[in-house]
Design a protein around this motif. Structure first.
Motif, mmCIF file in Angstrom:
data_model
loop_
_atom_site.group_PDB
_atom_site.id
_atom_site.type_symbol
_atom_site.label_atom_id
_atom_site.label_comp_id
_atom_site.label_asym_id
_atom_site.label_seq_id
_atom_site.Cartn_x
_atom_site.Cartn_y
_atom_site.Cartn_z
ATOM 1 N N THR A 1774 56.523 33.114 49.027
ATOM 2 C CA THR A 1774 55.472 32.537 49.873
ATOM 3 C C THR A 1774 55.093 33.495 50.991
ATOM 4 N N ILE A 1775 56.087 34.101 51.606
ATOM 5 C CA ILE A 1775 55.819 35.083 52.668
ATOM 6 C C ILE A 1775 55.006 36.244 52.119
ATOM 7 N N GLN A 1776 55.378 36.733 50.944
ATOM 8 C CA GLN A 1776 54.663 37.863 50.364
ATOM 9 C C GLN A 1776 53.202 37.513 50.074
ATOM 10 N N VAL A 1777 52.981 36.285 49.579
ATOM 11 C CA VAL A 1777 51.604 35.870 49.286
ATOM 12 C C VAL A 1777 50.784 35.795 50.570
ATOM 13 N N ARG A 1778 51.380 35.249 51.628
ATOM 14 C CA ARG A 1778 50.647 35.120 52.888
ATOM 15 C C ARG A 1778 50.360 36.483 53.523
ATOM 16 N N LEU A 1779 51.250 37.432 53.302
ATOM 17 C CA LEU A 1779 51.075 38.753 53.908
ATOM 18 C C LEU A 1779 50.389 39.740 52.973
ATOM 19 N N ARG A 1780 49.854 39.232 51.881
ATOM 20 C CA ARG A 1780 49.272 40.126 50.885
ATOM 21 C C ARG A 1780 48.065 40.881 51.425
ATOM 22 N N ASP A 1781 47.275 40.226 52.259
ATOM 23 C CA ASP A 1781 46.060 40.848 52.786
ATOM 24 C C ASP A 1781 46.306 41.698 54.026
ATOM 25 N N ARG A 1782 47.520 41.686 54.536
ATOM 26 C CA ARG A 1782 47.791 42.497 55.729
ATOM 27 C C ARG A 1782 47.829 43.965 55.345
ATOM 28 N N LYS A 1783 47.095 44.757 56.081
ATOM 29 C CA LYS A 1783 47.029 46.186 55.809
ATOM 30 C C LYS A 1783 47.984 46.912 56.754
ATOM 31 N N ASP A 1784 49.142 47.246 56.242
ATOM 32 C CA ASP A 1784 50.090 47.995 57.058
ATOM 33 C C ASP A 1784 50.783 49.032 56.183
ATOM 34 N N SER A 1785 51.619 49.807 56.816
ATOM 35 C CA SER A 1785 52.270 50.921 56.128
ATOM 36 C C SER A 1785 53.289 50.394 55.126
ATOM 37 N N PRO A 1786 53.334 50.979 53.909
ATOM 38 C CA PRO A 1786 54.358 50.553 52.952
ATOM 39 C C PRO A 1786 55.734 51.099 53.276
ATOM 40 N N GLN A 1787 55.833 51.932 54.300
ATOM 41 C CA GLN A 1787 57.114 52.549 54.649
ATOM 42 C C GLN A 1787 58.068 51.500 55.189
ATOM 43 N N LEU A 1788 59.303 51.560 54.711
ATOM 44 C CA LEU A 1788 60.288 50.559 55.108
ATOM 45 C C LEU A 1788 60.858 50.859 56.492
ATOM 46 N N LEU A 1789 61.274 52.073 56.728
ATOM 47 C CA LEU A 1789 61.961 52.416 57.975
ATOM 48 C C LEU A 1789 60.974 52.955 58.999
ATOM 49 N N MET A 1790 61.310 52.753 60.250
ATOM 50 C CA MET A 1790 60.536 53.363 61.328
ATOM 51 C C MET A 1790 60.907 54.844 61.442
#
Length: 1826
Positions: A1774-1790
């Motif tokens: 559910t979280i993934q579906v809701r955040l599907r349209d968010r445009k952010d970096s695919p990088q996991l670590l800072m």
């Protein structure tokens, strides 16, 4: 506690299942010893009776508590058995998307069949330097452990990667090598790590192929040794290969491919360089089309070919050799297309001029006839003669395939040899890490020789693995000093003996190969006779006499004997090899040059690779001893030897194991097949590790961890000071059976199941405590609720009763009032009803009459309109009939024309068939032309579309504009219509008046006429009202349109403002990005500088003794040979040739080459500068010597001469300024009019220019004469005063006076004084003569100036001959340059002389006054007696207090001493502690001011360059000391601010005092040096960030995550063999207080050094970013840290950091915002994670976290106690579906290494320079204040 006691009601167990392997069930009642059936309930709710085995009475395995499910280490599970392992792996793989899991010393890696973002360089940096148990399982953790043990234990390491085909072995090995290459780097500049990684694409292309199980399956085994030097940097590598699958070259099964390199060649056949290979599509060649699957989804073979060629180039394989390799590979493909024609059953031939064979021979450089002959014949040798015998078609095809396999195998070995040569270490290897990528255990429907060798190798590896695991267990028990019994484990030595011992399978196979008529059947019979019924591991299939079965450690495998002998011998006809050896193609004989060399059984090839596919060549004639030599080494024998070598290597190293698991056979991502997984777990030894661990004490706790976890089970009196004794006492009470645990030195060891029992007791205790707490709280709440309800009820009753009484009284009053109201109301209603009925009746009559009239009018109107409609309809029908007729006629014409066109087409098709073959031959060319045409069309379309878009936009804009104009015009017209309507209303009113007049006049007419007039009047009034309404409506529409126009204008304005704001923000972001990019470039440049310094130092060391005659520069000049100039580049001219000779490899790197060219250019500039400075130095020395000689020759009195020189230079300066101004004006006038006629000779401008120059020269003559007259007057005035000006004469006079005894002596003294005056007069005369001589020299200079003037005029005349555009600029530029240089030189000399003159003037006045006073006073006031009796003391002349100008003077030769004392040797902790903040910067600036005052540009440049180099040197020497870096960052910034504050620019002078404005620089603009200093400050800031990062890095994880700031909140979960760092605060462990203390230290040091507040804020922001990034990165990589209690700890720690910011007044620094991702991650750990509302709240809350980070935290969330609940997979989806349209970096670590761009806001100082005192402790006594 007995195991049976754990089988109680609600206990969960595992039962076998045919589909899922194991199923979970729950006990419905307690088990009692003797029960034969267990009452169970499955998870789906079905009840089941589970029957126990009557023989073994074995109970089903217990299930672990949910809290242990999903552990990182399988050995942390309390119950260690197969179902627990399988379930834990499945939960981690499916639910948490974690592919890595530890199993003791083994890393289990499950292939996800999906690209995961967990292999980036940020992940590598996160794992670098970490302990293996401190981070989540990963291949990088294993690689880091191997690297660390190699460095720590000085022992070689091995990483053994095994698994089925498709399990991911090659990828795992590749990532391990990438880790070593990234972490260690290379010891040289040859980029060895890149070469090691570049070997992968080459080996994959020639050794990997697509199989049904894997698209990139390695069809050979390899062992890569990565070599390291003593500093543990990569220096080289070496590769050994094992058992290449040669049969794949000539045969592929369905859905499989040949080796990748063949398809890469076919895909690149169109390249120009490959035209000679005559390649085509892969489906054209027999060797590449058999599998029917030439293309792999998602793989571009042409791109892969480019990568392969690039890798070959990087590894030193030249283009010519590459083309040779491709030529041989293409020849193999063409050889596979060679066909044979049968002549009879025993012979065959190759068709004449067979094209594939012709191409093969051309490519290989051999004779066609010979190759065609020997492909169809063979040579037989007898004792007396040799026969050539033809062979059948089948044998010929087999011989062709054998030759192809042999060529490919030799080419494979050749490439491996060259790869090893390229990777060979040039220096001595200190240690190595080996990576073994070898095939796993294999069993298929048909198993042959290859599977036999693979499984034999796995038997050896499994034996080594079992021994290593057993050894580790034994060492652990011995280290902890606990008793233990021998653990029984599976030893597969009998199976190995069956294969490799004497008379074993391989021995019998080699013996059968030596037999003249040996066959697979006879070999099988020998096996049956030797081993059947004698060895338990050997069996014979029931239905076959040509197969045998071996019981391996993993499974039984049936091998088919067919083909064993042929594959073991691996023969090829010698005649064919001889033909190839005679090839003209030089690379081909190289492949066979070592063919006849025989390797010893225990040695490898020089490259370290063991040849496993060496082919025995059949001889033409058996020579003595040749057969024994050539045929002794079979493939099986070679493989056994190489395997023994491999085992010796592995046994000499410390092994690390990676077991790759294939989760399903369909390559579905994150799909887990339990059956396949269990098969592989059994085969790879993971379950054997579990069994060995479970047989001993698998669960291990340190005493502190045990105490922390189970403190809840202890009473207060049980807690002792000694933790070890406390744990012993508690365990003895909890577990009665002492065999279930053992106490070691540092740990407690538990048997399997005991930790689960302790967890159950702990959970029961906590549950009971929770129930008691709940009971008490609920009782208290209910009592509180009851009392509140009782009190509320009484209050409600009181209010209700009062309310009811008031309501009754109110009711009585209302009843009485209601009767009165009803009376009047009823009367009103009746009257109203009557009036309404009357009005209604009248209205109905009026409406009815009007309705009838309107109906009549409407009927008449309809009749009229009907007639009009009929007219149009009839016309339309006529037109339709006409069009239908016309359409039919056109259709008939089309049909006829189509018929004629078909006939014509038929003729054209007949003509086209004749050229069809020609079109086929050129179909490729047509396709290319079409593709090019299509590409051109597409580009034209794109161009047209862009033009159309642009035109559409213009049209849209114009239409919108036109529309708005039309609207405005329409509104204007509406307004005019409204005015017209108003006029019409007025006219109508006038007409009504006329009608009324007529009515009055016609009152006598009939009643009907009056009614008609009334009706007409009524209609007119109605029309007027309608017009008024329309007018009102138009007005409202107009207002609405106006409002819309205003709204649109406002919206447009707002949108423009928003766009402006957005563009401004974007520009700010772009500025920050550009600043960051610039600072990164500075960082890279500083790194290159350091690298160059290191190289220079190494070269200096290499050049041990300088040659005789080596030239050294003067010490005073060394500062000019600096490492830093305007461009901040470093070089030395002498080092460059050496560098070019020593490091030729750097020419290959484009970056190094560009740096070299820049340095070379800079060397040339510095040499020129050095030469000019040397010349100037020599000239200055000569001038100084001449001046000194003149001073010795001249009399000591030089006041008049100095005065004269001062006046002369002032005059010259004023004249030069005047000339410069006139020339500038003239240039300006001429540049404004650039016409050619203006600049021509004879033009007005030209004449003006000549007149100006003539007048200037004449005026210069007059001025010089005036100067000479003034000088002579001054000299005559000074001659009378000058004798009294020397201190020496006055002192002598006083001494003489003191010695006088009487008047006679005084008279004699007076006479002596007169003589002295005469002597002085004579000296003045001689001085006058010398001055006259000097005057002559000055006249000579004037003459030279005249000549120079004439020369300039000639130059001007020459310039006038230039083109009109350039002549004026050239002449004026030259003149201005000359005058500017003269002006600067004169000003410099003038200032020096002015200073000397002022000093001498002051001394002259003081001395003259004192001498005069002494002469008069002594002669008039002193009596003779006093002169005789009292000796006269010498008079001290006091100096007047100077008015300091805030400058410091030093000598040129003291510059190095200044830099040394003030920069290089200044310690921030020593002398600098008590200094004014920024004092070194102030001192340096005051020295710069003095050099500026002297107008000495060389001195300014030298001082600034030396200062910058000195700062860089001290930072390079002590760059890891925070105080040093902070000190010089503060001083560099202060120096930069001083240069700005006193630059004279208005923007920087706003806050200056008048006195400070007087101190501004006057002669030089140091803007370029300000930029250099700004760059230096940026570099120092970045170094400061790196220093504080290195200091904070070890503290962050321990202090922010591991340490329990709030004691008792988080418990310690059971861990496995890989122990994590303890979270208990031991001695030496960093805590949050450690971090805060360190932050305080940083802050106090920066404040003490006087760093700018804005800069401190930026440093603090950077520190907090590092803390937040490192903490979050570790949180994302550690499953044990993702819990609710840890979230509370993190939030508390963050609040402490925020409190620190508030205390330091740094909340507005932006540091808190950098912690926002960490704060949100902590909140995410604590919020509810169940419903959709929770998901919505999480999505809105975690805006600073990326989608990947949110999902990762949710996947890693792990309950520490049973009361917490896991996050459901559906919730994560559910979280993934809701955040599907968010445009952010695919990088996991800072990016923890990110450095924010730094700025240095201008911060002026209020300190007055003239008030600064220089402490003596600095050792700067050689400088003086001015």
């Amino acid at each position: 506690m007995a195991a049976s006691e754990l089988y109680t009601k609600y206990a969960r167990v595992w039962i076998p299942d045919p589909e899922e392997v194991w199923k979970s069930a729950e006990l419905l009642k307690d088990y009692k010893p003797g029960d034969k059936v267990l009452q169970l309930r499955l998870e789906e709710g079905k009840d089941l009776e589970y029957c126990l085995d009557p023989k073994t009475k074995e109970l089903p395995p217990l299930r672990n508590p949910d809290i242990l499910v999903g552990e990182n280490d399988l050995t942390a599970l309390s119950y260690l058995h197969e179902p627990a392992v399988l379930h834990n792996l499945k939960v981690r793989f499916i639910d948490s998307k974690l592919i890595y899991t530890y199993c003791g010393i083994v890393l289990v890696a499950i292939n996800p069949y999906e690209q995961l973002p967990i292999y980036g360089e940020d992940i590598i940096n996160a794992y670098s330097g970490q302990n293996m148990g401190d981070m989540d399982p990963h291949i990088f953790a294993v690689a880091e452990e191997a690297y660390k043990q190699m460095a720590r234990d000085e022992r070689n390491q091995s990483i053994i990667v095994s698994g089925e085909s498709g399990a991911g072995k090659t990828v795992s090995a590749k990532y391990a090598m990438r880790y070593f290459a990234t972490v260690s780097g290379s010891a040289s500049e040859a980029n060895v790590e890149e070469k090691v990684l570049a070997s992968n694409p080459i080996m994959e292309s020639i050794g990997n192929a697509k199989t049904t199980r894997n698209d990139n399956s390695s069809r050979f085994g390899k062992y890569i040794e990565i070599g390291f030097d003593k500093r543990y940097r990569i220096i080289g590598a070496n590769m050994r290969t094992y058992l290449l699958e040669k049969s794949r070259v000539v045969f592929q099964a369905e859905e499989e491919r040949n080796y990748h390199i063949f398809y890469q060649l076919c895909a690149s056949a169109a390249l120009p360089e490959f035209k000679t290979l005559r390649l085509g599509n892969a489906n054209y060649f027999h060797y590449t089309k058999q599998g029917g699957s030439p293309v792999i989804d998602g793989v571009d073979d042409a791109k892969e070919m480019v990568n392969t060629r690039q890798a070959c180039t990087l590894l030193g394989i030249s283009d010519s050799y590459q083309m040779g390799i491709f030529r041989i590979l293409a020849g193999i493909l063409h050889l596979g297309n060679v066909e044979f024609a049968s002549r009879d059953s025993d012979s065959c031939t190759v068709p004449p001029k067979h094209e594939p064979l012709t191409i093969f021979c051309d490519l290989m450089g051999v004779e066609y006839e010979e190759m065609a002959h020997w492909l169809c014949h063979r040579k037989l040798a007898t004792a007396t003669e040799t026969y050539i015998k033809p062979i059948s078609k089948l044998h010929a095809i087999n011989a062709r395939d054998a030759l192809a396999k042999h060529i490919y195998a030799n080419l494979f070995n050749w490439i491996v040899d060259h790869v090893n040569k390229a990777l060979h270490a040039t220096v001595k290897q200190h240690s190595f890490i080996g990576v073994l990528d070898i095939y796993g255990f294999e069993t298929f429907e048909i198993n042959s020789f290859e599977q036999f060798c693979i499984n034999y190798a796995n038997e050896k590896l499994q034996q080594q693995f079992n021994m290593h695991v057993f050894k580790l267990e034994q060492e652990e028990y011995m280290k902890e000093q606990i008793p233990w019994t021998l653990i029984d484990f599976y030893d597969n030595q009998p199976c190995i003996n069956l294969i490799e011992a004497k008379m074993g399978v391989l021995d019998l196979l080699d013996e059968e190969c030596k037999m003249p008529k040996g066959s697979d059947d006879s070999w099988a019979q020998k096996l049956y006779n030797t081993h059947l019924n004698k060895c338990a591991l050997f069996e014979k299939p029931r239905l076959s006499n040509k197969a045998f079965i071996i019981k391996h450690f993993a499974d039984k495998v049936e091998y088919q004997c067919e083909g064993f002998l042929e594959k073991n011998k691996d023969t090829v006809y010698e005649e064919q090899i001889k033909v190839l050896k005679s090839s003209k193609f030089k690379l081909l004989p190289e492949l066979f040059q070592d063919e006849e060399k025989v390797l010893s059984p225990t040695s490898a090839t020089p490259s370290g690779r063991v040849p496993l596919s060496r082919t025995a060549v059949k001889p033409a004639k058996a020579r003595p001893g040749q057969a024994s030599k050539e045929h002794k080494k079979t493939v099986g024998h070679q493989f056994r030897n190489s395997l023994h070598l491999l085992m010796e290597t592995l046994n000499a190293t410390t092994p690390h194991y990676v077991r790759c698991i294939k989760p399903n056979d369909f390559k579905f991502p994150f799909t887990f097949d339990e059956k396949r997984a269990v098969q592989q777990l059994r085969a790879c030894g993971v379950l054997e590790t579990i069994r060995i661990s479970a047989a001993g004490f698998p669960s291990r706790w340190t005493y502190q961890e045990f105490f922390s976890r189970y403190r809840v089970l202890m009473k207060q009196r049980d807690v002792l000071g000694d933790r070890k004794q406390t744990c012993k006492n508690v365990l003895e009470k909890l577990i009665k059976d002492k065999d279930k645990y053992q106490f070691g030195k540092t740990k407690i060891f538990f048997r399997a199941g005991q930790v689960a029992y302790l967890e159950k007791i702990r959970a029961d205790k906590l549950r009971a405590a929770c129930i008691r707490i709940q009971k008490t709280i609920r009782g208290w709440l209910m009592r509180k609720k009851y009392m509140r309800m009782r009190k509320a009820a009484i209050t409600i009753q009181r209010h209700v009763r009062g309310y009811q009484a008031r309501c009754y009284a109110k009711f009585l009053r209302r009843t009485r009032a209601a009767i009165t109201i009803q009376k009047f109301q009823r009367m009103y209603v009746v009257r109203k009803r009557y009036q309404c009925m009357r009005a209604t009746t009248i209205a109905l009559q009026a409406l009815l009459r009007g309705y009838m009239v309107r109906n009549k009018y409407q009927m008449m109107l309809r009749e009229h309109k009907t007639i009009i409609i009929q007219k149009h309809v009839r016309g339309w029908l006529a037109r339709v009939h006409y069009r239908r007729t016309l359409k039919a006629i056109v259709y008939l014409q089309c049909c006829y024309r189509r018929m004629m066109a078909k006939r014509e087409l038929k003729k054209l098709k007949i003509e086209a068939r004749s050229v069809e073959r020609y079109k086929k031959l050129h179909i490729g060319l047509e396709n290319k032309i079409m593709q090019l045409q299509r590409k051109i069309d597409e580009q034209n379309k794109e161009y047209k579309s862009l033009l159309e878009k642009m035109s559409n936009l213009e049209i849209t804009y114009s239409t919108e504009t036109e529309k708005l104009r039309n609207d405005v015009e329409r509104l204007r017209m509406s307004e005019e219509e409204a005015k017209n309507a108003t006029n019409r209303v007025i006219s109508l009113q006038e007409e009504i008046a006329k009608l009324r007049k007529e009515l009055h006049q016609t009152q006598s007419e009939k009643k009907t006429i009056e009614e008609w007039a009334d009706k007409y009047k009524h209609d007119t009034e109605q029309l007027v009202s309608e017009l008024k309404e329309q007018n009102t409506l138009l007005k409202t529409e107009k207002e609405e349109l106006n409002r819309r126009i205003h709204d649109q204008a406002r919206e447009i304005t707002e949108s423009m403002e928003r766009k402006l704001v957005e563009e401004t923000k974007q520009l700010e972001l772009d500025l920050n990005d550009e600043r960051l990019r610039y600072q990164n470039l500075l960082n890279e440049f500083s790194r290159l500088e350091e690298r160059y310094d290191d190289l220079k130092d190494e070269m200096n060391l290499m050049v041990s003794i300088p040659k005789p005659g080596h030239k050294r520069t003067d010490s005073t000049h060394s500062s000019n040979e600096s490492e830093y100039t305007f461009s901040s580049e470093i070089t030395e001219a002498e080092d460059l040739p050496v560098r070019m000779e020593q490091e030729p490899s750097e020419k290959k790197a484009p970056l190094d080459m560009s740096l070299f060219l820049k340095l070379q250019k800079r060397v040339t500039e510095l040499e020129q500068e050095k030469q000019s400075l040397q010349n100037e130095l020599d000239r200055k020395e000569e001038q100084a010597l001449r001046a000194k000689a003149k001073e010795e020759e001249r009399p000591p009195i030089r006041g008049a001469e100095l005065e004269y020189e001062s006046l002369k230079r002032q005059e010259l300066e004023s004249e030069n300024k005047k000339l410069k101004n006139e020339l500038n004006e003239l240039q300006k006038a001429l540049t404004e009019t650039r016409a050619p006629e203006v600049t021509a000779p004879g033009a007005p401008a030209y004449r003006v220019l000549l007149d100006q120059l003539t007048s200037v020269s004449e005026e210069l003559e007059v001025r010089k004469e005036e100067v000479l007259i003034l000088r002579s007057q001054l000299v005559s005035q000074k001659e009378a005063i000058q004798p009294k000006n020397t201190m020496t004469d006055a002192t002598l006079l006083l001494e003489d006076v003191q010695k006088m005894k009487d008047k006679g002596e005084i008279a004699q003294a007076y006479i002596g004084l007169k003589e002295t005056n005469r002597l002085l007069e004579s000296q003045l005369q001689s001085q006058k003569k010398s001055h006259e001589n000097e005057l002559e020299s000055l006249r000579g200079e004037i003459q030279s100036l005249k000549e120079e003037n004439n020369r300039q005029q000639q130059l001007l005349a020459q310039n006038l001959q230039l083109p009109p555009e350039a002549r004026i600029e050239a002449s004026l530029q030259h003149e201005i340059t000359r005058l500017t240089n003269e002006n600067l030189d004169l000003m410099e000399q003038l200032e020096k002389q002015d200073k000397t003159v002022r000093k001498l003037k002051k001394q002259l006045k003081v001395f003259a006054k004192k001498i005069g006073e002494l002469e008069v006073g002594q002669m008039e006031n002193i009596s003779p007696g006093q002169i005789i009796d009292e000796p006269i003391r010498p008079v001290n002349i006091p100096r007047k207090e100077k008015d300091f100008q805030g400058m410091l003077e030093y000598k040129k030769e003291d510059e190095q001493k200044l830099v040394k004392n003030l920069i290089l040797e200044l310690k921030p902790r020593g002398v600098a502690v008590n200094l004014i903040p920024g004092l070194p910067a102030y001192i340096l600036f005051m020295c710069v001011r003095h050099a500026d005052y002297l107008n000495d540009d060389q001195k300014v440049r030298s001082l600034l360059t030396s200062t910058i180099n000195g700062i860089k040197k001290v930072l390079k020497k002590r760059g890891d000391d925070f105080e040093t870096v902070s000190f010089w960052l503060s001083n560099t910034c202060r120096f930069l601010h001083c240069l700005k504050q006193y630059s004279g620019e208005e923007g920087f002078m706003k806050h200056n005092t008048p006195r400070q404005n007087e101190h501004c620089l006057t002669n030089f603009d140091l803007a370029e040096y300000r930029q250099v200093l700004s760059d230096l400050a940026i570099q120092i800031y970045q170094q400061l960030v790196r220093v504080l990062e290195n200091i904070l890095q070890p503290m962050i994880v321990s202090g922010m995550l591991e340490h329990e700031t709030i004691q008792g909140v988080s418990g310690v979960k059971p861990t496995g063999l890989r122990k994590r760092t303890s979270s208990i605060a031991d001695e030496g462990t960093y805590t949050l207080d450690s971090i805060i203390r360190q932050l305080n230290s940083f802050h106090s040091v920066m404040c003490q050094h006087g760093m700018d507040p804005e800069l401190i804020k930026q440093v603090v922001k950077q520190m907090f970013y590092i803390i937040g990034a490192v903490t979050l990165n570790n949180l994302l990589l550690r499953k044990d840290m993702c819990s609710w209690s840890k979230g509370m700890q993190i939030r508390y720690n963050v609040s402490q950091l925020e409190e620190w910011l508030r205390d330091k007044n740094l909340m507005n620094s932006g540091a808190k915002e950098t912690l926002e991702p960490l704060i949100q991650a902590a909140q995410l750990l604590q919020v509810k994670k169940k419903t959709d509302e929770d998901a919505e709240a999480i999505c809105s809350m975690c805006n600073a976290l990326t989608t990947a980070q949110i999902v990762k935290v949710l996947n890693l969330y792990t309950p520490v106690n049973e009361f917490e609940e896991r996050v459901l997979v559906s919730f994560i989806r559910t979280i993934q579906v809701r955040l599907r349209d968010r445009k952010d970096s695919p990088q996991l670590l800072m990016d923890a290494k990110h450095i924010f761009p730094v700025t240095f806001p201008f911060n002026p100082s209020s300190l007055a320079l003239e008030t600064i005192q220089i402490p003596a402790s600095l050792g700067l006594g050689f400088i003086s204040r001015v």
